[in-house]
Design an enzyme around this catalytic site. Structure first.
Site, short mmCIF file in Angstrom:
data_model
loop_
_atom_site.label_atom_id
_atom_site.label_comp_id
_atom_site.label_asym_id
_atom_site.label_seq_id
_atom_site.Cartn_x
_atom_site.Cartn_y
_atom_site.Cartn_z
N ASP A 63 0.81 -1.21 0.00
CA ASP A 63 0.00 0.00 0.00
C ASP A 63 0.85 1.27 0.00
O ASP A 63 2.07 1.22 0.18
CB ASP A 63 -0.96 -0.01 1.21
CG ASP A 63 -0.32 -0.56 2.48
OD1 ASP A 63 0.93 -0.55 2.57
OD2 ASP A 63 -1.04 -1.01 3.37
N ASP A 132 -7.68 -2.65 14.07
CA ASP A 132 -9.05 -2.94 13.65
C ASP A 132 -9.12 -4.18 12.74
O ASP A 132 -10.15 -4.45 12.13
CB ASP A 132 -9.67 -1.72 12.95
CG ASP A 132 -8.91 -1.29 11.70
OD1 ASP A 132 -7.95 -2.01 11.29
OD2 ASP A 132 -9.26 -0.26 11.11
N HIS A 134 -7.30 -4.72 9.99
CA HIS A 134 -7.00 -4.55 8.56
C HIS A 134 -5.71 -5.25 8.16
O HIS A 134 -4.79 -5.39 8.97
CB HIS A 134 -6.99 -3.06 8.13
CG HIS A 134 -5.86 -2.25 8.65
ND1 HIS A 134 -6.02 -0.98 9.20
CD2 HIS A 134 -4.51 -2.45 8.69
CE1 HIS A 134 -4.86 -0.48 9.55
NE2 HIS A 134 -3.91 -1.35 9.26
N GLU A 139 -9.66 -1.93 5.22
CA GLU A 139 -10.30 -1.64 6.49
C GLU A 139 -11.54 -2.53 6.68
O GLU A 139 -12.03 -3.12 5.71
CB GLU A 139 -10.70 -0.16 6.53
CG GLU A 139 -9.53 0.82 6.43
CD GLU A 139 -8.72 0.92 7.72
OE1 GLU A 139 -8.67 -0.04 8.50
OE2 GLU A 139 -8.10 1.99 7.93
C1 F6R Z 1 1.38 -1.41 6.02
C2 F6R Z 1 0.18 -2.19 6.14
C3 F6R Z 1 -0.67 -2.15 7.39
C4 F6R Z 1 0.16 -2.33 8.66
C5 F6R Z 1 -0.73 -2.22 9.89
C6 F6R Z 1 0.05 -2.37 11.16
O1 F6R Z 1 1.99 -1.62 4.77
O2 F6R Z 1 -0.18 -2.85 5.22
O3 F6R Z 1 -1.63 -3.16 7.32
O4 F6R Z 1 0.79 -3.58 8.62
O5 F6R Z 1 -1.38 -0.99 9.87
O6 F6R Z 1 0.92 -1.30 11.31
P1 F6R Z 1 2.06 -1.31 12.43
O7 F6R Z 1 3.00 -2.38 12.06
O8 F6R Z 1 2.69 0.05 12.32
O9 F6R Z 1 1.37 -1.56 13.71
#
Ligand code: F6R
Length: 256
Positions: A63, A132, A134, A139
């Site tokens: 992403d 959440d 994702h 989301e």
């Molecule tokens: C980032 C991504 C997100 C993160 C998630 C957790 O490329 O795809 O799904 O893996 O938001 O983020 P952290 O690791 O910062 O807790």
């Protein structure tokens, strides 16, 4: 799903790093799907330390925020070059990161999907998980069949990521993310989660019903998923003792 609970985030990361190292040894031209955020930082550090050969590896990132210049320190392009790519012998043209400044985003997303297909598909996808549930930036209530597209970040995710931006008002509202359908086509998924703030999302994803309300729960339908956890992120799992026993007693032929 194979749930690997290790005594520390470092130990869980080292299991994940070994899985990736073995893949790159067996298939030097492997296609990796990569994540950003705090979770894979230790993993990238460990992969750099292992001095693997990345010369034929192709990568696709999950992403990118929409509207951030690629040089913005919080763009995922900057993140990847800073934390992994500039430290390994990857070929620049083999790196793919969604372009958050693309003029025609739907066209860009279709091309991204096509580029993934043209490589023969992702061999191993690294995933973190949002509080959440994702994966990527899919989301809650994202279509479980979705492909790469624009998504709107939830307030929860923008608050979670405010720590990188110095305030939630600076966190972009929109992003491009691989879809859940895209992620499900990876031949292997490797999900990492550390810390108590991930415990609920992990318990729902691993032991709850499959629901778009926790997008990671769809991984229950994927044949090859490993989930590397520290004790805090595993703290709400009802069958934690079973997962620990299974991992500690793996027969030699089942080791990784
Ligand atoms: C980032 C991504 C997100 C993160 C998630 C957790 O490329 O795809 O799904 O893996 O938001 O983020 P952290 O690791 O910062 O807790």
């Amino acid at each position: 799903m194979e749930i690997v609970i290790q005594p520390t985030a470092k130990a869980a990361t080292s299991v994940a790093a070994r899985i990736i190292a073995r893949l790159l040894q067996e298939k030097p031209s492997a296609v990796l799907g990569l994540a950003t955020g705090s979770t894979p930082l230790l993993l990238y550090r460990e992969l750099i330390r292992m001095k693997l050969d990345w010369s034929k590896v192709k990568t696709f990132n999950l992403d990118e925020y929409i509207g951030l210049a690629p040089t913005h320190p919080q763009s995922y392009r900057s993140f990847m070059w800073e934390n992994l790519f500039r430290h390994v012998n990857i070929t620049k043209k083999n790196v793919h990161i969604p372009d958050g400044q693309a003029k025609d985003i739907p066209k860009f997303c279709a091309k991204y999907e096509q580029q993934i297909r043209a490589t023969g598909g992702i061999d191993l996808q690294v995933l973190g998980i949002g509080t959440d549930g994702h994966i990527g930036f899919n989301e809650p209530t994202s279509s479980l069949a979705s492909r790469t597209r624009i998504k709107t970040l939830t307030m929860q995710t923008r608050e979670d990521n405010a720590r990188f931006f110095g305030g939630k008002d600076q966190v972009p509202h929109h992003c491009i993310t691989m879809g859940i359908g895209t992620i499900m086509e990876a031949r292997q998924n490797l999900l990492l989660a550390f810390g108590a703030n991930k415990a609920r999302a992990i318990a729902e994803a691993v032991e709850g019903p499959i629901t778009a309300f926790n997008p990671a729960s769809v991984l229950q339908l994927h044949p090859t998923v490993k989930v590397c956890l520290d004790p805090s992120s595993a703290s709400l799992l009802k069958r934690a003792d079973y997962y620990r026993w299974v991992y500690a007693n793996k027969p030699a032929w089942q080791q990784f």
